[in-house]
Design a protein around this motif. Structure first.
Motif, PDB file in Angstrom:
ATOM      1  N   ASP A 131       0.860  -1.177   0.000  1.00  0.00           N
ATOM      2  CA  ASP A 131       0.000   0.000   0.000  1.00  0.00           C
ATOM      3  C   ASP A 131       0.901   1.233   0.000  1.00  0.00           C
ATOM      4  O   ASP A 131       1.353   1.689   1.041  1.00  0.00           O
ATOM      5  N   ARG A 134      -8.109   3.657  -2.547  1.00  0.00           N
ATOM      6  CA  ARG A 134      -7.182   4.796  -2.632  1.00  0.00           C
ATOM      7  C   ARG A 134      -6.728   5.037  -4.052  1.00  0.00           C
ATOM      8  O   ARG A 134      -6.627   6.165  -4.505  1.00  0.00           O
ATOM      9  N   ALA A 194       0.478   4.287  -0.276  1.00  0.00           N
ATOM     10  CA  ALA A 194       0.032   5.477   0.457  1.00  0.00           C
ATOM     11  C   ALA A 194       0.173   5.320   1.968  1.00  0.00           C
ATOM     12  O   ALA A 194       0.053   6.293   2.704  1.00  0.00           O
ATOM     13  N   ALA A 195       0.445   4.119   2.425  1.00  0.00           N
ATOM     14  CA  ALA A 195       0.519   3.859   3.864  1.00  0.00           C
ATOM     15  C   ALA A 195       1.882   4.271   4.424  1.00  0.00           C
ATOM     16  O   ALA A 195       2.884   4.307   3.709  1.00  0.00           O
ATOM     17  N   LYS A 196       1.916   4.549   5.711  1.00  0.00           N
ATOM     18  CA  LYS A 196       3.165   4.902   6.385  1.00  0.00           C
ATOM     19  C   LYS A 196       4.163   3.747   6.300  1.00  0.00           C
ATOM     20  O   LYS A 196       5.346   3.950   6.073  1.00  0.00           O
ATOM     21  N   HIS A 197       3.695   2.528   6.492  1.00  0.00           N
ATOM     22  CA  HIS A 197       4.502   1.318   6.362  1.00  0.00           C
ATOM     23  C   HIS A 197       3.823   0.429   5.321  1.00  0.00           C
ATOM     24  O   HIS A 197       3.001  -0.428   5.664  1.00  0.00           O
ATOM     25  N   PRO A 198       4.147   0.607   4.042  1.00  0.00           N
ATOM     26  CA  PRO A 198       3.377  -0.019   2.964  1.00  0.00           C
ATOM     27  C   PRO A 198       3.328  -1.536   2.960  1.00  0.00           C
ATOM     28  O   PRO A 198       2.395  -2.120   2.419  1.00  0.00           O
TER      29      PRO A 198
END
Length: 185
Positions: free
Chosen positions: A95, A180, A97-101
């Motif tokens: 992911d 997203r 867009a996530a902080k920890h993809p």
């Protein structure tokens, strides 16, 4: 007679395609079901099949492990490569867009006998765990015929997977990733 001719034409077409691919690929085709081969599949950009020689050419680690089994504790020394390196080579669909993809990714390790164990990304990432999971090709100095999944930090041997044939990557947050990407969140 026509069935036999059609089967022969199909066989010749398959041989021609294989020879053409060998010429274009410049080497041997690794079949996932061949002994010793390991496939990384699932939610990846490019599924990859590794032969035992491919695995041995990866940077290696040696891990002494002790784990409990139903017949008592076992201790072994394994040599192998990091699961992280193999999965990363296939391009897991994290992911972005996530902080920890990658923390929404799981890996299902399956043996030739159908036995399966699931790992979280944190089980394989050397930045997140002091002793990450290995795909071993040697046990106690003896070569293995088929790779084995080894989790050096596990107290029980339940997730150790013998005769490892597949590492299937699963994106657990697929709905939020898709939303997203579509601009819905």
């Amino acid at each position: 007679m026509k069935v036999r001719t059609a089967a022969r034409v199909q066989w010749l077409a398959a041989v021609f395609a294989s020879v053409t691919c060998l010429g274009l690929c410049g080497g041997v085709i690794a079949h996932a079901d061949a002994p010793g081969n390991l496939t990384v599949s699932g939610d990846v950009r490019t599924p990859v099949t590794f032969t035992l020689d491919d695995l041995r050419s990866q940077p290696s680690q040696t891990q002494a492990v002790t784990f409990n089994t139903s017949s008592g504790p076992q201790s072994h020394v394994y040599v192998g490569c990091l699961v992280d390196a193999l999965v990363t080579a296939a391009g897991p669909n994290g992911d972005a867009a996530a902080k920890h993809p990658m923390l929404t990714i799981a890996i299902v390790a399956t043996g030739a006998d159908g036995y399966a164990a699931t790992l979280a990304w944190a089980d394989i990432a050397p930045t997140l765990v002091p002793r990450p999971a290995l795909v071993a090709w040697s046990e106690d100095g003896a070569p293995l015929d088929q790779p084995r999944l080894v989790l050096p930090g596990d107290l029980e041997g339940a997730r150790y997977t013998s005769d490892l044939t597949d590492l299937r990557v699963v994106q657990l947050a697929q709905e939020s990733v898709t939303a997203r990407r579509a601009g819905m969140r």
